[in-house]
Scaffold this active site. Structure first.
Site, PDB file in Angstrom:
ATOM      1  N   CYS A 154     -31.496  -0.829  -9.103  1.00 31.19           N
ATOM      2  CA  CYS A 154     -32.542  -1.273  -8.181  1.00 31.19           C
ATOM      3  C   CYS A 154     -33.943  -0.909  -8.678  1.00 31.19           C
ATOM      4  O   CYS A 154     -34.931  -1.338  -8.098  1.00 31.19           O
ATOM      5  CB  CYS A 154     -32.316  -0.684  -6.797  1.00 31.19           C
ATOM      6  SG  CYS A 154     -32.407   1.130  -6.771  1.00 31.19           S
ATOM      7  N   HIS A 168       0.813  -1.219   0.000  1.00 24.94           N
ATOM      8  CA  HIS A 168       0.000   0.000   0.000  1.00 24.94           C
ATOM      9  C   HIS A 168       0.849   1.273   0.000  1.00 24.94           C
ATOM     10  O   HIS A 168       0.463   2.270  -0.599  1.00 24.94           O
ATOM     11  CB  HIS A 168      -1.024   0.007   1.147  1.00 24.94           C
ATOM     12  CG  HIS A 168      -0.438   0.043   2.514  1.00 24.94           C
ATOM     13  ND1 HIS A 168       0.149  -1.050   3.109  1.00 24.94           N
ATOM     14  CD2 HIS A 168      -0.364   1.048   3.403  1.00 24.94           C
ATOM     15  CE1 HIS A 168       0.557  -0.712   4.317  1.00 24.94           C
ATOM     16  NE2 HIS A 168       0.270   0.556   4.520  1.00 24.94           N
TER      17      HIS A 168
END
Length: 183
Positions: A157, A72
């Site tokens: 949705c 990272h």
């Protein structure tokens, strides 16, 4: 010198669009490094993004392939631009509170202060319009993130309203503009 876009993909139905973004960025001559939250891998496989980017996909902050690197930290140093697309309500909330519990949030916190950071929210209209989400986005903007405005349309949705991932052309133009401004 080739610019590196660190594309962070979070858990949203729009995650599948990361494949097209990766392809378009690569065609534009950018090096694309990809980070995925665990939820993002439920919508699109890392292998797809690895093939398109020609780079390994970072999935787990605790998995270090090379003992000589801290994944990272090295990814954060490599980034010329950091883009979260799609940016889910969950990832936005975590970042606004400085949480670092996955590869995306940990890398985001490790970015040098001068690295341009962009978020492209994508979520249900009610989630996007929730006062907590609005506050979290505002906190990120105050911390230096640039928001790429979501679209209003019929969502996956079935609801109609603002929350769909911005048009890919808009996202690509935003990233290319940032790259040009930081030459």
């Amino acid at each position: 010198m080739t610019k590196t876009v660190l594309l962070a993909v979070s858990g949203s139905i729009a995650a599948y669009k990361a494949a097209d973004l990766t392809n378009q960025f690569t065609k534009a001559g950018l090096n694309v490094r990809i980070l995925m939250t665990p939820a993002a891998t439920q919508f699109i496989t890392p292998l797809t993004l690895q093939v398109l980017s020609k780079n390994p996909v970072a999935l787990d902050v605790m998995k270090e392939e090379d003992a000589q690197t801290i994944n990272h930290i090295d990814l954060a140093k490599e980034a010329d631009v950091f883009l979260i697309a799609p940016a889910s309500a969950n990832t936005i909330a975590k970042l606004s509170y400085g949480m670092a519990d996955n590869i995306v949030t940990t890398t985001a916190l490790a970015l040098p202060a001068d690295t341009p950071k962009l978020i492209a929210p994508a979520m249900n209209t009610n989630m996007y319009n929730n006062p907590m989400t609005k506050r979290n986005i505002e906190q990120l903007i105050q911390a230096g993130y640039q928001k790429i405005e979501p679209r209003s349309t019929r969502l996956a949705c079935g609801d109609v309203g603002k929350g769909a991932l911005a048009d890919l052309e808009t996202i690509i133009e935003s990233v290319l503009k940032v790259c040009k401004n930081h030459e």
